[in-house]
Design a protein around this motif. Structure first.
Motif, PDB file in Angstrom:
ATOM      1  N   ALA A 147      44.775  35.010  32.235  1.00  0.00           N
ATOM      2  CA  ALA A 147      43.924  36.386  32.327  1.00  0.00           C
ATOM      3  C   ALA A 147      44.303  36.821  33.779  1.00  0.00           C
ATOM      4  CB  ALA A 147      42.406  35.922  32.195  1.00  0.00           C
ATOM      5  N   ASN A 148      44.173  38.034  33.886  1.00  0.00           N
ATOM      6  CA  ASN A 148      44.356  38.752  35.261  1.00  0.00           C
ATOM      7  C   ASN A 148      42.968  38.765  35.919  1.00  0.00           C
ATOM      8  OD1 ASN A 148      45.616  40.174  37.162  1.00  0.00           O
ATOM      9  ND2 ASN A 148      44.882  42.214  36.341  1.00  0.00           N
ATOM     10  N   ALA A 149      42.642  37.519  36.554  1.00  0.00           N
ATOM     11  CA  ALA A 149      41.431  37.266  37.129  1.00  0.00           C
ATOM     12  C   ALA A 149      41.731  37.546  38.513  1.00  0.00           C
ATOM     13  CB  ALA A 149      41.167  35.683  37.020  1.00  0.00           C
ATOM     14  N   SER A 150      40.428  37.959  38.972  1.00  0.00           N
ATOM     15  CA  SER A 150      40.492  38.360  40.444  1.00  0.00           C
ATOM     16  C   SER A 150      40.501  36.908  41.411  1.00  0.00           C
ATOM     17  CB  SER A 150      38.929  38.995  40.638  1.00  0.00           C
ATOM     18  OG  SER A 150      38.137  38.061  40.781  1.00  0.00           O
ATOM     19  N   ILE A 151      41.108  37.200  42.638  1.00  0.00           N
ATOM     20  CA  ILE A 151      41.305  35.861  43.514  1.00  0.00           C
ATOM     21  C   ILE A 151      39.939  35.496  43.920  1.00  0.00           C
ATOM     22  CG2 ILE A 151      42.156  35.312  45.792  1.00  0.00           C
ATOM     23  CD1 ILE A 151      44.410  36.128  43.651  1.00  0.00           C
ATOM     24  N   GLY A 152      38.856  36.513  43.925  1.00  0.00           N
ATOM     25  CA  GLY A 152      37.659  35.762  44.468  1.00  0.00           C
ATOM     26  C   GLY A 152      36.948  34.926  43.219  1.00  0.00           C
ATOM     27  N   GLY A 153      37.185  35.426  42.038  1.00  0.00           N
ATOM     28  CA  GLY A 153      36.688  34.452  40.905  1.00  0.00           C
ATOM     29  C   GLY A 153      37.455  33.275  40.585  1.00  0.00           C
ATOM     30  N   MET A 154      38.955  33.393  41.007  1.00  0.00           N
ATOM     31  CA  MET A 154      39.677  32.231  40.482  1.00  0.00           C
ATOM     32  C   MET A 154      39.412  31.224  41.854  1.00  0.00           C
ATOM     33  SD  MET A 154      43.244  34.298  40.071  1.00  0.00           S
ATOM     34  CE  MET A 154      44.375  32.665  40.451  1.00  0.00           C
ATOM     35  N   THR A 155      39.071  31.589  43.056  1.00  0.00           N
ATOM     36  CA  THR A 155      38.672  31.003  44.100  1.00  0.00           C
ATOM     37  C   THR A 155      37.243  29.801  43.774  1.00  0.00           C
ATOM     38  OG1 THR A 155      39.514  32.152  45.609  1.00  0.00           O
ATOM     39  CG2 THR A 155      38.134  30.483  46.484  1.00  0.00           C
ATOM     40  N   ALA A 156      36.144  31.001  43.113  1.00  0.00           N
ATOM     41  CA  ALA A 156      34.983  30.207  42.951  1.00  0.00           C
ATOM     42  C   ALA A 156      34.870  29.165  41.816  1.00  0.00           C
ATOM     43  CB  ALA A 156      33.979  31.294  42.852  1.00  0.00           C
ATOM     44  N   THR A 157      35.827  29.398  40.746  1.00  0.00           N
ATOM     45  CA  THR A 157      35.992  28.631  39.768  1.00  0.00           C
ATOM     46  C   THR A 157      36.985  27.435  39.849  1.00  0.00           C
ATOM     47  OG1 THR A 157      37.367  30.173  38.566  1.00  0.00           O
ATOM     48  CG2 THR A 157      35.088  30.234  38.113  1.00  0.00           C
ATOM     49  N   ARG A 158      37.713  27.278  41.142  1.00  0.00           N
ATOM     50  CA  ARG A 158      38.731  26.495  41.243  1.00  0.00           C
ATOM     51  C   ARG A 158      39.789  26.536  40.249  1.00  0.00           C
ATOM     52  NH1 ARG A 158      36.249  21.560  41.277  1.00  0.00           N
ATOM     53  NH2 ARG A 158      35.243  21.745  43.254  1.00  0.00           N
ATOM     54  N   ALA A 159      40.385  27.782  40.128  1.00  0.00           N
ATOM     55  CA  ALA A 159      41.084  28.025  38.800  1.00  0.00           C
ATOM     56  C   ALA A 159      42.487  27.243  38.947  1.00  0.00           C
ATOM     57  CB  ALA A 159      41.570  29.592  38.696  1.00  0.00           C
ATOM     58  N   SER A 160      43.154  27.286  37.801  1.00  0.00           N
ATOM     59  CA  SER A 160      44.441  26.308  37.754  1.00  0.00           C
ATOM     60  C   SER A 160      45.332  27.249  36.939  1.00  0.00           C
ATOM     61  CB  SER A 160      43.995  24.923  36.997  1.00  0.00           C
ATOM     62  OG  SER A 160      45.414  24.387  37.064  1.00  0.00           O
ATOM     63  N   GLY A 161      46.274  26.592  36.108  1.00  0.00           N
ATOM     64  CA  GLY A 161      47.199  27.382  35.191  1.00  0.00           C
ATOM     65  C   GLY A 161      48.180  26.978  34.943  1.00  0.00           C
TER      66      GLY A 161
END
Length: 471
Positions: A147-161
């Motif tokens: 998803a074209n997620a926000s960097i803030g949201g990706m940081t808050a959820t410890r995103a991967s991919g």
């Protein structure tokens, strides 16, 4: 089980009314209380019910964030950070009402240092916008959750991919943060240095905290050089286990694959139909290699030999950018492709992650569980780091179907935990996995609660997420 943890909590009606009055006066039309705004900011791409906030603030500056935090703290009102709303475990729901803090207008790239390979951005910058901005520098940000997620949201959820096997996850790529804490003041968690032994690692504490400890206002990230050569391809296998065995052997032999994604036969059928592909409807690996003109073909040849040894079909490799783009577009659209298999049904997307040596066993047992119980549930995974997802399609109006679905999710999580894995590799805990976190964390859970209470004593930051209330 997940539905139970998502129940609404007690509301502070007097406090909410006071905060709305304060914010209306200080922020004007940056506060919205209309039904459509509230519904949009409770949207969650899972079957958990939406729980609306009482107001939405579109923050445009750090001062706006401080104003909201101070008002909510003074009146003990819940505050839920919102990026793009792409979370999968109810992270943006407001089970006790309160304020949704939308950071999408905080979308500036604050600084780029090409020589140091780092960048500082506001939380509303999306990953696609960041890479567009960086294009002329020869650098890119590699974390790609689809998803074209926000960097803030990706940081808050410890995103991967899909790139995690080579470039790591958000925890590996965040150097420092600024965060507004419960007293309404902004702190900096670290520096731009690539290593430090100074004090507690506050950056890692906030990365993955899902908005429960503070509001992120800027992020300093590592960047990577755009590879000289990129190649990718597809290889089908007779069974899910054979495909996973090929993944394990590839990783253990140290082949520097950038992406290695697993799609089972149901997911391949969905992708073919949705994205106009014509690949074999068998368990399949999508791969990508990053390197030079010399190394990428060599890596592809090495993988082709492993695939053949594991019973794979001919590895279809290409260096053509358009063909690769079509392939990865199909992979990123896997969720919507799966939903299109049965548009009348609800979907519950869940993920687990296990040590790479147990991947084949865990996926094979999960696949057998799906077949045995007659679920329609495609499997797709970031197989290079042991993380895979299952999207169960079911009738959410049928109590028996809901119970069977939640029973499957519980079996999947217990299976992963029994193999030394985790209940979530990248979706996070939110509302949906609090029970499984309790099982996973065990005796460490009281320490998590102590950290939460120490940083957020009045429980204003995203209450009812990660840590189940009242336990």
């Amino acid at each position: 089980m997940v539905m139970r943890d998502a129940q609404a909590g007690p509301r502070n009606e007097e406090g909410i009314a006071a905060v709305l009055a304060i914010l209306k006066q200080s922020l004007g039309d940056r506060l919205q209380t209309g039904q459509a705004f509230r519904e949009q900011h409770a949207h969650t791409t899972t079957y958990l019910p939406s729980q609306l906030p009482d107001g939405v603030v579109f923050a445009e500056s750090v001062d706006d964030v401080k104003t909201v935090v101070k008002a909510c703290a003074a009146h003990h009102v819940p505050l839920i950070a919102f990026g793009t709303g792409s979370s999968l475990e109810g992270q943006v729901n407001a089970p006790r009402g309160g304020i949704s803090l939308d950071t999408s207008r905080m979308d500036k790239v604050l600084r780029v240092s090409p020589e140091d390979l780092d960048v500082t951005v506001e939380p509303g910058v999306t990953r696609e916008a960041l890479n567009t901005y960086l294009r002329d520098t020869g650098l890119f940000f590699p974390i790609d959750p689809g998803a074209n997620a926000s960097i803030g949201g990706m940081t808050a959820t410890r995103a991967s991919g899909t790139n995690a096997v080579r470039y790591g996850t958000m925890k590996d790529n965040v150097l420092s943060l600024t965060v507004v804490t419960a007293d309404g003041e902004e702190i900096t968690t670290g520096t731009r240095a690539r290593k430090s032994s100074a004090g507690y690692d506050l950056t890692r504490l906030f990365v993955g905290s899902e908005g429960t400890l503070g509001i992120i206002t800027s992020i300093t990230l590592r960047l990577q050089g755009i590879p000289e050569k990129i190649g990718g391809g597809v290889c089908a296998f007779p069974t899910v286990k054979a495909a996973c065995d090929a993944v394990i052997m590839t990783i253990q032999m140290g082949i520097p694959v950038a992406r290695i994604e697993l799609l089972d036969e149901v997911q391949m059928r969905a992708c073919n139909a949705y994205s106009g592909l014509n690949y074999a409807e068998k368990p399949t690996l999508f791969l990508e290699f990053h390197g030079t003109e010399e190394t990428v073909p060599l890596q592809s040849e090495q993988f082709a030999m492993i695939a053949a040894e594991c019973g794979g079909e001919d590895f279809q490799w290409t260096g053509d950018a358009q063909q690769r783009a079509k392939l990865w577009k199909a992979r990123h659209d896997a969720y919507w492709a799966s939903r299109a298999l049965a548009p009348h049904l609800a979907g519950l997307s869940t993920d687990v992650c296990v040590p790479i040596s147990r991947l084949a066993e865990c996926v094979a047992e999960t696949h057998a569980d799906i077949v045995e119980h007659g679920y329609l549930a495609p499997i797709v995974g970031h197989a290079g780091d042991g993380n895979f997802h299952v999207l169960i399609l079911f009738d959410d109006k049928d109590a028996e179907a809901v119970a069977r679905t939640e029973a499957f999710v519980e079996r999947l999580n217990r299976r992963a935990l029994s193999m030394g894995g985790t209940c979530t590799g990248e979706h996070g805990i939110g509302q949906g996995k609090m029970t499984f976190l309790e099982q996973e964390a065990g005796s460490a859970l009281p320490l998590m609660r102590a950290i939460k209470h120490g940083l957020d004593p009045n429980d204003i930051f995203n209450p009812g997420k990660i840590l189940r209330p009242g336990v």
